[in-house]
Design a protein around this motif. Structure first.
Motif, PDB file in Angstrom:
ATOM      1  N   PHE A 227       0.844  -1.191   0.000  1.00  8.47           N
ATOM      2  CA  PHE A 227       0.000   0.000   0.000  1.00  8.47           C
ATOM      3  C   PHE A 227       0.881   1.243   0.000  1.00  8.47           C
ATOM      4  CE2 PHE A 227       0.489  -1.347   4.451  1.00  8.47           C
ATOM      5  CZ  PHE A 227       1.060  -0.216   5.011  1.00  8.47           C
ATOM      6  N   ASP A 228       0.278   2.339  -0.441  1.00  6.67           N
ATOM      7  CA  ASP A 228       0.913   3.653  -0.375  1.00  6.67           C
ATOM      8  C   ASP A 228      -0.192   4.683  -0.222  1.00  6.67           C
ATOM      9  OD1 ASP A 228      -0.230   3.885  -2.890  1.00  6.67           O
ATOM     10  OD2 ASP A 228       1.666   3.684  -3.970  1.00  6.67           O
ATOM     11  N   GLU A 229       0.157   5.964  -0.371  1.00  4.19           N
ATOM     12  CA  GLU A 229      -0.849   7.006  -0.156  1.00  4.19           C
ATOM     13  C   GLU A 229      -1.982   6.966  -1.171  1.00  4.19           C
ATOM     14  OE1 GLU A 229       2.905   9.367  -1.636  1.00  4.19           O
ATOM     15  OE2 GLU A 229       2.475   7.510  -0.561  1.00  4.19           O
ATOM     16  N   LYS A 230      -1.748   6.345  -2.325  1.00  3.30           N
ATOM     17  CA  LYS A 230      -2.822   6.246  -3.320  1.00  3.30           C
ATOM     18  C   LYS A 230      -3.960   5.351  -2.824  1.00  3.30           C
ATOM     19  CE  LYS A 230       0.578   6.625  -7.077  1.00  3.30           C
ATOM     20  NZ  LYS A 230       1.752   6.335  -6.232  1.00  3.30           N
ATOM     21  N   ILE A 231      -3.637   4.432  -1.939  1.00  4.08           N
ATOM     22  CA  ILE A 231      -4.649   3.567  -1.334  1.00  4.08           C
ATOM     23  C   ILE A 231      -5.070   4.109   0.026  1.00  4.08           C
ATOM     24  CG2 ILE A 231      -5.093   1.258  -0.396  1.00  4.08           C
ATOM     25  CD1 ILE A 231      -3.131   0.173  -2.497  1.00  4.08           C
ATOM     26  N   LEU A 232      -4.087   4.504   0.829  1.00  4.84           N
ATOM     27  CA  LEU A 232      -4.382   4.953   2.190  1.00  4.84           C
ATOM     28  C   LEU A 232      -5.117   6.289   2.208  1.00  4.84           C
ATOM     29  CD1 LEU A 232      -1.039   4.034   3.997  1.00  4.84           C
ATOM     30  CD2 LEU A 232      -3.135   2.680   3.792  1.00  4.84           C
ATOM     31  N   GLY A 233      -4.820   7.171   1.251  1.00  6.34           N
ATOM     32  CA  GLY A 233      -5.468   8.471   1.209  1.00  6.34           C
ATOM     33  C   GLY A 233      -6.983   8.362   1.090  1.00  6.34           C
TER      34      GLY A 233
END
Length: 333
Positions: A227-233
């Motif tokens: 995961f990264d911010e594209k998912i977590l955001g």
């Protein structure tokens, strides 16, 4: 600003997630999803700044001074403690240079001589580089008419993210301020604008969004998916929107412990790693079980942050609050 209890409790949850992430990391366990607390913090930060600026008009410089008074002194103190520990040999992997120390204290992204990563001396302070950048841009936007601020900031941050996708660079400033994570601040501001207009989703949809976000975070954790911010955001935005829907429906009351943890969330975030390090080293000397060590580290990190809030952060806030121009105007009126 009137306390929004749900947001306060989300701050507590986000801080505890980060503590658990680091405690698990240091004890051989896995809770990488706890790092998502940072994404929740960024969305909340955008939300709070937009609501504050709407309810309490302020000049750009006054806004920036107020934000610096709020975040800088405690961070500087924690950084000094980290530097002192490094000089004393308590952190053998910490490499100190004057340039890196200065960049850390000035909230300037720079590569750490210890790891090569774009981290300050106090590693978790990396998020404050984003926060201060957001505050500077937000302060500048205050010179614009209100109806233009959000579109202009959204456009600027989007252009920066697109620039980051288009260029290949190793420059720490460009690598930092073109990350998609900066859009989380904008998302928080958009959510705040809907909140101020009274356009909040219904409680049923709010429950779906709230539980859906938690389920998404849980799935990432259990399945150990990347995961990264594209998912977590988006998940963080769902969590905030769902929380606000439940807030508007009167589902949250003032509960003492979550309120305290929310108030102390900044101090918990800054100071927890010191306590975790002490617990982990002590547990290794005593041969404690890793699960017990994890629980002790979680408790110690949280308690250390609460103690720092009560003994350091809160007194400093009270001392500086009366010096702010906004408060002097209020007292005179």
């Amino acid at each position: 600003m009137k306390t929004i209890h749900g947001i306060q409790y989300l701050r507590a949850l986000a801080a505890l997630g980060v503590v658990l992430f680091h405690a698990a990391e240091r004890t051989g366990h896995h809770f990488a999803i706890g790092a998502a607390g940072v994404d929740v913090f960024f969305v909340i930060s955008g939300f709070i700044m937009w609501v504050i600026s709407d309810r309490r008009p302020v000049a750009p410089l006054s806004f920036l001074k107020e934000r610096l008074r709020r975040i800088a002194p405690i961070y500087w103190l924690a950084t000094v403690v980290m530097i002192g520990g490094g000089v004393a040999g308590l952190f053998p992997n910490l490499v100190l240079t004057a340039e890196h120390i200065l960049a850390s204290l000035m909230f300037i992204p720079a590569r750490s001589p210890s790891s090569g990563e774009i981290w300050p001396v106090l590693v978790q302070g990396w998020t404050l580089n984003f926060e201060l950048f957001f505050y500077v841009v937000f302060a500048a936007s205050l010179i614009l008419p209100r109806h233009r601020r959000l579109p202009m900031m959204a456009a600027l941050f989007l252009v920066l993210v697109l620039l980051g996708l288009a260029i290949d660079t190793e420059n720490p400033l460009l690598l930092t301020y073109t990350r998609p994570v900066i859009l989380e601040f904008v998302a928080g501001m958009i959510v705040a604008e809907f909140w101020l207009r009274g356009r909040v989703v219904g409680s049923r949809l709010g429950i779906v969004l709230f539980l859906g976000a938690l389920a998404g975070f849980a799935a990432l954790a259990v399945l150990r998916l990347p995961f990264d911010e594209k998912i977590l955001g988006p998940l963080a935005v769902m969590l905030v929107v769902g929380t606000l829907a439940l807030e508007a429906d009167g589902r949250f009351q003032k509960w003492a412990l979550p309120t305290l943890l929310g108030d102390a969330s900044y101090s918990i975030y800054l100071w927890h790693t010191f306590a975790i390090s002490v617990v982990v080293k002590g547990a290794a000397m005593m041969g404690l079980d890793s699960v017990l060590t994890l629980l002790c580290a979680l408790a110690a990190g949280t308690l250390a942050g609460v103690a720092a809030y009560l003994m350091l952060e809160r007194p400093l806030i009270r001392r500086t609050r009366s010096r702010l121009p906004l408060n002097r105007v209020r007292q005179a009126s």
